[in-house]
Design a protein around this motif. Structure first.
Motif, PDB file in Angstrom:
ATOM      1  N   LEU A 189       0.824  -1.207   0.000  1.00 10.09           N
ATOM      2  CA  LEU A 189       0.000   0.000   0.000  1.00 10.09           C
ATOM      3  C   LEU A 189       0.863   1.265   0.000  1.00 10.09           C
ATOM      4  O   LEU A 189       0.503   2.272  -0.623  1.00 10.09           O
ATOM      5  CB  LEU A 189      -0.944  -0.007   1.203  1.00 10.09           C
ATOM      6  CG  LEU A 189      -2.090  -1.029   1.121  1.00 10.09           C
ATOM      7  CD1 LEU A 189      -2.820  -1.131   2.454  1.00 10.09           C
ATOM      8  CD2 LEU A 189      -3.067  -0.651   0.014  1.00 10.09           C
ATOM      9  N   SER A 214       0.785   3.983  -2.984  1.00  2.47           N
ATOM     10  CA  SER A 214       0.570   5.410  -2.728  1.00  2.47           C
ATOM     11  C   SER A 214       1.619   6.249  -3.462  1.00  2.47           C
ATOM     12  O   SER A 214       1.300   7.285  -4.052  1.00  2.47           O
ATOM     13  CB  SER A 214       0.615   5.703  -1.227  1.00  2.47           C
ATOM     14  OG  SER A 214       0.354   7.067  -0.973  1.00  2.47           O
ATOM     15  N   TYR A 219       0.708   6.204  -7.121  1.00  2.00           N
ATOM     16  CA  TYR A 219      -0.480   7.028  -7.383  1.00  2.00           C
ATOM     17  C   TYR A 219      -0.137   8.509  -7.402  1.00  2.00           C
ATOM     18  O   TYR A 219      -0.618   9.264  -8.249  1.00  2.00           O
ATOM     19  CB  TYR A 219      -1.516   6.726  -6.303  1.00  2.00           C
ATOM     20  CG  TYR A 219      -2.841   7.426  -6.495  1.00  2.00           C
ATOM     21  CD1 TYR A 219      -3.753   6.987  -7.454  1.00  2.00           C
ATOM     22  CD2 TYR A 219      -3.187   8.524  -5.704  1.00  2.00           C
ATOM     23  CE1 TYR A 219      -4.976   7.620  -7.627  1.00  2.00           C
ATOM     24  CE2 TYR A 219      -4.408   9.167  -5.877  1.00  2.00           C
ATOM     25  CZ  TYR A 219      -5.298   8.704  -6.839  1.00  2.00           C
ATOM     26  OH  TYR A 219      -6.503   9.343  -7.008  1.00  2.00           O
ATOM     27  N   LYS A 227      -8.518   4.151  -9.827  1.00  2.00           N
ATOM     28  CA  LYS A 227      -8.951   3.831  -8.463  1.00  2.00           C
ATOM     29  C   LYS A 227      -8.080   2.703  -7.922  1.00  2.00           C
ATOM     30  O   LYS A 227      -7.767   1.748  -8.641  1.00  2.00           O
ATOM     31  CB  LYS A 227     -10.421   3.415  -8.435  1.00  2.00           C
ATOM     32  CG  LYS A 227     -11.386   4.544  -8.794  1.00  2.00           C
ATOM     33  CD  LYS A 227     -12.825   4.119  -8.595  1.00  2.00           C
ATOM     34  CE  LYS A 227     -13.787   5.231  -9.005  1.00  2.00           C
ATOM     35  NZ  LYS A 227     -13.617   6.441  -8.189  1.00  2.00           N
ATOM     36  N   ILE A 228      -7.708   2.819  -6.655  1.00  2.35           N
ATOM     37  CA  ILE A 228      -6.904   1.780  -6.006  1.00  2.35           C
ATOM     38  C   ILE A 228      -7.692   1.246  -4.815  1.00  2.35           C
ATOM     39  O   ILE A 228      -8.110   2.011  -3.937  1.00  2.35           O
ATOM     40  CB  ILE A 228      -5.536   2.325  -5.577  1.00  2.35           C
ATOM     41  CG1 ILE A 228      -4.756   2.768  -6.828  1.00  2.35           C
ATOM     42  CG2 ILE A 228      -4.757   1.278  -4.788  1.00  2.35           C
ATOM     43  CD1 ILE A 228      -3.364   3.298  -6.556  1.00  2.35           C
ATOM     44  N   ILE A 229      -7.897  -0.070  -4.815  1.00  2.00           N
ATOM     45  CA  ILE A 229      -8.795  -0.689  -3.843  1.00  2.00           C
ATOM     46  C   ILE A 229      -8.121  -1.871  -3.156  1.00  2.00           C
ATOM     47  O   ILE A 229      -7.515  -2.723  -3.816  1.00  2.00           O
ATOM     48  CB  ILE A 229     -10.085  -1.171  -4.534  1.00  2.00           C
ATOM     49  CG1 ILE A 229     -10.830   0.033  -5.141  1.00  2.00           C
ATOM     50  CG2 ILE A 229     -10.980  -1.917  -3.561  1.00  2.00           C
ATOM     51  CD1 ILE A 229     -12.042  -0.355  -5.978  1.00  2.00           C
ATOM     52  N   VAL A 284      -7.037   1.901   5.075  1.00  4.89           N
ATOM     53  CA  VAL A 284      -6.578   2.292   3.731  1.00  4.89           C
ATOM     54  C   VAL A 284      -6.350   3.797   3.637  1.00  4.89           C
ATOM     55  O   VAL A 284      -5.437   4.254   2.944  1.00  4.89           O
ATOM     56  CB  VAL A 284      -7.553   1.820   2.626  1.00  4.89           C
ATOM     57  CG1 VAL A 284      -7.625   0.305   2.582  1.00  4.89           C
ATOM     58  CG2 VAL A 284      -8.941   2.421   2.807  1.00  4.89           C
ATOM     59  N   ARG A 285      -7.171   4.585   4.360  1.00  2.00           N
ATOM     60  CA  ARG A 285      -7.004   6.044   4.314  1.00  2.00           C
ATOM     61  C   ARG A 285      -5.699   6.484   4.990  1.00  2.00           C
ATOM     62  O   ARG A 285      -5.195   7.566   4.715  1.00  2.00           O
ATOM     63  CB  ARG A 285      -8.178   6.753   4.991  1.00  2.00           C
ATOM     64  CG  ARG A 285      -9.541   6.533   4.361  1.00  2.00           C
ATOM     65  CD  ARG A 285      -9.613   6.985   2.921  1.00  2.00           C
ATOM     66  NE  ARG A 285     -10.986   7.024   2.439  1.00  2.00           N
ATOM     67  CZ  ARG A 285     -11.712   5.968   2.071  1.00  2.00           C
ATOM     68  NH1 ARG A 285     -11.171   4.753   2.124  1.00  2.00           N
ATOM     69  NH2 ARG A 285     -12.950   6.103   1.645  1.00  2.00           N
ATOM     70  N   ASN A 338      -3.434   6.458   1.946  1.00  5.04           N
ATOM     71  CA  ASN A 338      -3.803   7.491   0.961  1.00  5.04           C
ATOM     72  C   ASN A 338      -5.303   7.764   1.078  1.00  5.04           C
ATOM     73  O   ASN A 338      -6.107   6.827   1.084  1.00  5.04           O
ATOM     74  CB  ASN A 338      -3.468   7.012  -0.457  1.00  5.04           C
ATOM     75  CG  ASN A 338      -3.529   8.130  -1.474  1.00  5.04           C
ATOM     76  OD1 ASN A 338      -4.575   8.719  -1.709  1.00  5.04           O
ATOM     77  ND2 ASN A 338      -2.394   8.430  -2.089  1.00  5.04           N
ATOM     78  N   GLU A 381      -7.336   8.740  -0.985  1.00  4.04           N
ATOM     79  CA  GLU A 381      -8.113   8.374  -2.168  1.00  4.04           C
ATOM     80  C   GLU A 381      -8.314   6.865  -2.294  1.00  4.04           C
ATOM     81  O   GLU A 381      -9.093   6.410  -3.131  1.00  4.04           O
ATOM     82  CB  GLU A 381      -7.426   8.901  -3.433  1.00  4.04           C
ATOM     83  CG  GLU A 381      -7.279  10.409  -3.488  1.00  4.04           C
ATOM     84  CD  GLU A 381      -8.614  11.126  -3.398  1.00  4.04           C
ATOM     85  OE1 GLU A 381      -9.584  10.632  -4.010  1.00  4.04           O
ATOM     86  OE2 GLU A 381      -8.685  12.172  -2.718  1.00  4.04           O
ATOM     87  N   PHE A 382      -7.616   6.088  -1.472  1.00  9.10           N
ATOM     88  CA  PHE A 382      -7.751   4.635  -1.547  1.00  9.10           C
ATOM     89  C   PHE A 382      -9.093   4.192  -0.965  1.00  9.10           C
ATOM     90  O   PHE A 382      -9.660   4.846  -0.097  1.00  9.10           O
ATOM     91  CB  PHE A 382      -6.608   3.949  -0.798  1.00  9.10           C
ATOM     92  CG  PHE A 382      -5.283   4.007  -1.505  1.00  9.10           C
ATOM     93  CD1 PHE A 382      -5.105   4.789  -2.631  1.00  9.10           C
ATOM     94  CD2 PHE A 382      -4.186   3.289  -1.024  1.00  9.10           C
ATOM     95  CE1 PHE A 382      -3.875   4.858  -3.282  1.00  9.10           C
ATOM     96  CE2 PHE A 382      -2.967   3.338  -1.663  1.00  9.10           C
ATOM     97  CZ  PHE A 382      -2.802   4.115  -2.794  1.00  9.10           C
ATOM     98  N   GLN A 383      -9.578   3.049  -1.438  1.00  7.23           N
ATOM     99  CA  GLN A 383     -10.838   2.487  -0.952  1.00  7.23           C
ATOM    100  C   GLN A 383     -10.617   1.067  -0.458  1.00  7.23           C
ATOM    101  O   GLN A 383      -9.665   0.391  -0.852  1.00  7.23           O
ATOM    102  CB  GLN A 383     -11.881   2.487  -2.067  1.00  7.23           C
ATOM    103  CG  GLN A 383     -12.209   3.860  -2.629  1.00  7.23           C
ATOM    104  CD  GLN A 383     -13.165   3.776  -3.793  1.00  7.23           C
ATOM    105  OE1 GLN A 383     -13.955   2.835  -3.911  1.00  7.23           O
ATOM    106  NE2 GLN A 383     -13.107   4.762  -4.677  1.00  7.23           N
TER     107      GLN A 383
END
Length: 228
Positions: A108, A112, A115, A127-129, A147-148, A151, A153-155
């Motif tokens: 992760l 990041s 990204y 999108k990164i999940i 995940v936040r 980043n 923006e990650f989900q």
């Protein structure tokens, strides 16, 4: 009078010569600017690389993108996450869990970095999940906070264990629960990052360990050759 006419003629000739020089200089400057603009534009375009180069840089593109069967999971915001959520943009999926000691946080972190290196328009279309392989402990809020941290923006996506298992199997991602001493457990899982194209099809994957610079190169090349 004749002398004046000659002087005026010389002056007019001199003006024409100066005007000609100015036109020549202007044309040369315009030509140089156009060449520079073309060079800059070419540099800004993604470099398309061969499949062998992709592999050398850690990316494997499927010979034919694979259609993903319908699935129903749960996003980290508590709403349904299903097949249609993968369409209309590029998606990078990583299967892991919040109690993972090393592979997940490392992956992760590298994702990041990758990204943040992307250009704005590509970033908005990516999108990164993280898909949890430990739904018992990874409830939506826990997964969201996790995940936040890496980043904003990650989900995260979780759901029923067997639904996740079926989804992972379609993407060739193995994972198994491993019992530890004291009644605790961990989860062994595949470390590759799966790439889904805007049609929602399994398109490629990136092998571990990830290198953000190489990943950016291969990702841009894969996008440039996509004919969706």
């Amino acid at each position: 009078m004749i002398k004046n006419l000659l002087n005026n003629s010389d002056f007019s000739l001199e003006q024409q010569q100066k005007r000609g020089v100015r036109i020549t200089i202007t044309v040369l400057l315009v030509f140089i600017i156009l060449v520079l603009m073309g060079f800059v534009h070419k540099l800004s375009q993604p470099r398309v690389i061969t499949e062998s180069e992709l592999r050398l840089n850690g990316a494997v593109k499927l010979q034919r993108a694979r259609i993903i069967d319908n699935f129903e999971l749960l996003s980290d915001s508590g709403v349904r996450f299903e097949t249609k959520n993968l369409k209309g943009h590029w998606t990078l999926l990583f299967f892991g869990f919040t109690h993972c000691p090393d592979i997940c946080p490392t992956t992760l972190s590298e994702l990041s970095k990758f990204y943040q290196m992307l250009d704005g328009d590509i970033q908005r279309d990516t999108k990164i999940i993280l898909v949890s392989v430990d739904p018992t402990r990874d409830k939506p809020k826990v997964l969201r906070d996790y995940v936040r941290y890496f980043n904003n923006e990650f989900q995260g996506v979780t759901g029923d264990f067997f639904d996740i298992k079926r989804f992972a199997t379609q993407l060739n991602i193995p994972f198994n629960k491993v019992t530890l001493e004291g009644g605790n457990y961990t989860v062994d899982h595949g470390s590759q990052v799966v790439l889904i194209n805007p049609l929602g099809h399994y398109h490629a994957f990136f092998k571990a360990p990830l290198d953000p610079v190489k990943m950016k190169l291969t990702y841009r090349s894969i996008r440039a050759t996509f004919n969706g």
